[in-house]
Design an enzyme around this catalytic site. Structure first.
Site, short mmCIF file in Angstrom:
data_model
loop_
_atom_site.label_atom_id
_atom_site.label_comp_id
_atom_site.label_asym_id
_atom_site.label_seq_id
_atom_site.Cartn_x
_atom_site.Cartn_y
_atom_site.Cartn_z
N GLY A 45 0.78 -1.23 0.00
CA GLY A 45 0.00 0.00 0.00
C GLY A 45 0.81 1.28 0.00
O GLY A 45 1.97 1.32 -0.41
N CYS A 47 2.15 3.13 2.39
CA CYS A 47 3.36 3.23 3.22
C CYS A 47 4.59 2.74 2.47
O CYS A 47 5.61 3.42 2.42
CB CYS A 47 3.19 2.43 4.51
SG CYS A 47 4.69 2.33 5.50
N GLY A 178 1.33 23.59 3.88
CA GLY A 178 1.11 22.65 4.97
C GLY A 178 2.38 22.44 5.76
O GLY A 178 3.38 22.00 5.22
N VAL A 181 3.43 17.10 9.39
CA VAL A 181 4.45 16.06 9.17
C VAL A 181 4.95 16.00 7.74
O VAL A 181 6.15 16.13 7.47
CB VAL A 181 3.89 14.69 9.59
CG1 VAL A 181 4.92 13.59 9.31
CG2 VAL A 181 3.53 14.69 11.07
N ALA A 313 1.58 4.39 9.89
CA ALA A 313 1.63 3.01 9.46
C ALA A 313 1.62 2.05 10.63
O ALA A 313 0.96 1.01 10.60
CB ALA A 313 2.88 2.78 8.60
N HIS A 436 26.56 4.86 27.75
CA HIS A 436 27.24 6.14 27.52
C HIS A 436 28.36 5.94 26.50
O HIS A 436 29.10 4.96 26.58
CB HIS A 436 27.83 6.65 28.83
CG HIS A 436 28.63 7.91 28.68
ND1 HIS A 436 28.04 9.15 28.52
CD2 HIS A 436 29.97 8.12 28.63
CE1 HIS A 436 29.00 10.06 28.40
NE2 HIS A 436 30.17 9.47 28.47
#
Length: 459
Positions: A45, A47, A178, A181, A313, A436
């Site tokens: 699809g 995504c 826009g 995102v 998604a 770290h």
């Protein structure tokens, strides 16, 4: 195209093979259910083919361009000589093709009947595809979403995200309408590749659905990167000729561009699917469901972008798995939007989960908030990124929101989602040891500060 034997009744007929649809089909097959999966395009699809994957491949190309451009800042002799867009497209398509082959093989070996063609809901147990009818004890609607255009005609110099992914040349001047995102991700890509970009956002800030501290940080970073933006102003018209496009704004000003991207969100793909004729309840095109994703038609579910809420998604994956398990009688816990992590993959990245500070105050009244600046994080200094981690907790209660900005901070969202989903208290998190030097330490430092025992910052 696969054909079922006449009279075959599947346990589940899934309409749409995007994130929600194929996840549902795969999980149902694992649970021993017979499944027909109907798709008019390619498995995976939006995504896989026009969204998440190709967009993030472009963002990686943009990151490499920035790395080449700024190598001298760390003593490495590199230079940026430009972009070969056809080569970028080949790289992007190669990523998509490899993932598509893997998905196709996975579904082929799962015993799922794949039906190629345009499906239309006939009734609560029937989907018709090119004159053939497929019957299921349950039907799962997973038809996804399409780009909104706000009435602007798409073509020529005016594109949506789908056409933007196939550009063979990089325009010099781009206006993005826009600033959420999709808009900020493409703006970030094109600026890194060398274009002059201006964003137009009707609301008063970029990334308007995020906590304002992330919007503020993003706007600061975009100014530094010379990405222009106009917030709090709407466009009134988009016109074009052979030489340019012009975006008219409501304040009377105009922006000229070689390309205009319409990135004003996505709407449900529900028109012309037979939904209304079958008696399915809709709300402005979205399929209405309860918390268990059941529609008003007995045995019919809806998942993913077809259901109002976050258009992600991984929400679709979660919906699909949930519905398959619900049908199988496993009684899974419902998917809660507030527990779904959100990442905007621009530079710098935005990553968040749970409630914003304003939402938390509205729900709980008093809250405790801490912000840990990445200036104190060793790995962030190595990466030369600015940003912060913000934790929001219910007063004397659990952490209810995590909000982060900085290069690669999206990679930290997994732990953040655990904190919110498991309702962790700062004192629960503070003893956890973070490696770290990593950016992951920033979450630990923020939790220490929220617990009242900061190590590298002041509470």
């Amino acid at each position: 195209m696969a054909h079922a034997d006449p009279g075959t009744v599947f346990d589940i007929v899934v309409l749409g093979a995007g994130s929600g649809g194929y996840a549902c089909a795969l999980r149902a097959a694992q649970l021993g259910k017979s499944v027909a999966l109907i798709e008019k395009g390619k498995l995976g699809g939006t995504c896989l083919h026009e969204g998440c994957i190709p967009t993030k491949a472009l963002l990686h190309a943009a990151e490499v361009a920035d790395t080449a451009r700024h190598g001298s800042a760390i003593g490495v002799s590199t230079r940026f000589d430009g972009v070969d867009m056809p080569a970028v497209q080949r790289y992007q398509q190669g990523v998509v093709d490899r993932l598509h082959r893997g998905l196709t093989g996975l579904i082929a070996t799962s015993g799922i009947t794949v039906v190629e063609g345009t499906g239309r809901l006939v009734d609560a147990h029937t989907v018709e595809v090119d004159g053939r009818r497929y019957t299921g004890t349950n039907v799962v609607l997973a038809t996804g979403s399409v780009p909104r255009t706000l009435g602007v005609e798409i073509g020529g110099r005016v594109v949506t995200s789908e056409q933007a992914l196939t550009l063979q040349e990089l325009p010099e001047r781009i206006v993005v309408i826009g600033g959420s995102v999709i808009g900020v991700e493409f703006a970030s890509v094109w600026a890194s590749l060398g274009a002059q970009v201006t964003i137009v956002e009707a609301l008063d800030r970029l990334a308007p659905l995020e906590d304002p501290v992330l919007s503020k940080g993003l706007e600061r970073a975009f100014r530094k990167r010379s990405i222009g933006f106009r917030t709090g102003v709407k466009f009134t018209q988009v016109s074009q000729d052979d030489d340019r496009a012009v975006v008219q704004l409501e304040d009377g000003s105009a922006l000229e561009a070689d390309l205009v991207l319409i990135a004003v969100g996505r709407g449900p793909r529900s028109e012309g699917m037979g939904f209304e004729e079958a008696g399915l309840a809709l709300d402005r095109g979205w399929v209405t469901t309860d918390e268990r994703l059941r529609t008003n038609l007995d045995g019919v579910y809806a998942v993913g972008d077809l259901v109002a809420g976050l258009q992600l998604a991984h929400r679709g994956f979660a919906h699909g798995i949930f519905v398959a398990e619900d049908i199988a009688g496993l009684s899974p816990a419902p998917v809660v939007d507030e527990q779904i992590p959100r990442v905007t993959y621009c530079e710098p990245e935005l990553a968040s989960v749970g409630l914003t500070e304003a939402q938390a105050r509205e729900r709980f009244g008093d809250v405790d908030v801490v912000e840990y600046n990445l200036a104190g994080n060793g790995k962030s200094q190595i990466l030369q990124t600015a940003g912060l981690v913000k934790l929001v907790r219910q007063q004397d209660g659990p952490i209810v929101g995590v909000h982060m900005i900085g290069a690669r901070m999206g990679e930290q969202i997994g732990e953040a989602a655990l904190l919110v989903t498991w309702e962790a208290y700062p004192d629960d998190v503070a003893p956890l040891i973070h490696a770290h030097p990593t950016q992951n330490e920033s979450l630990g430092e923020a939790a220490l500060a929220l617990a009242g025992k900061p190590l590298h910052s002041h509470a």
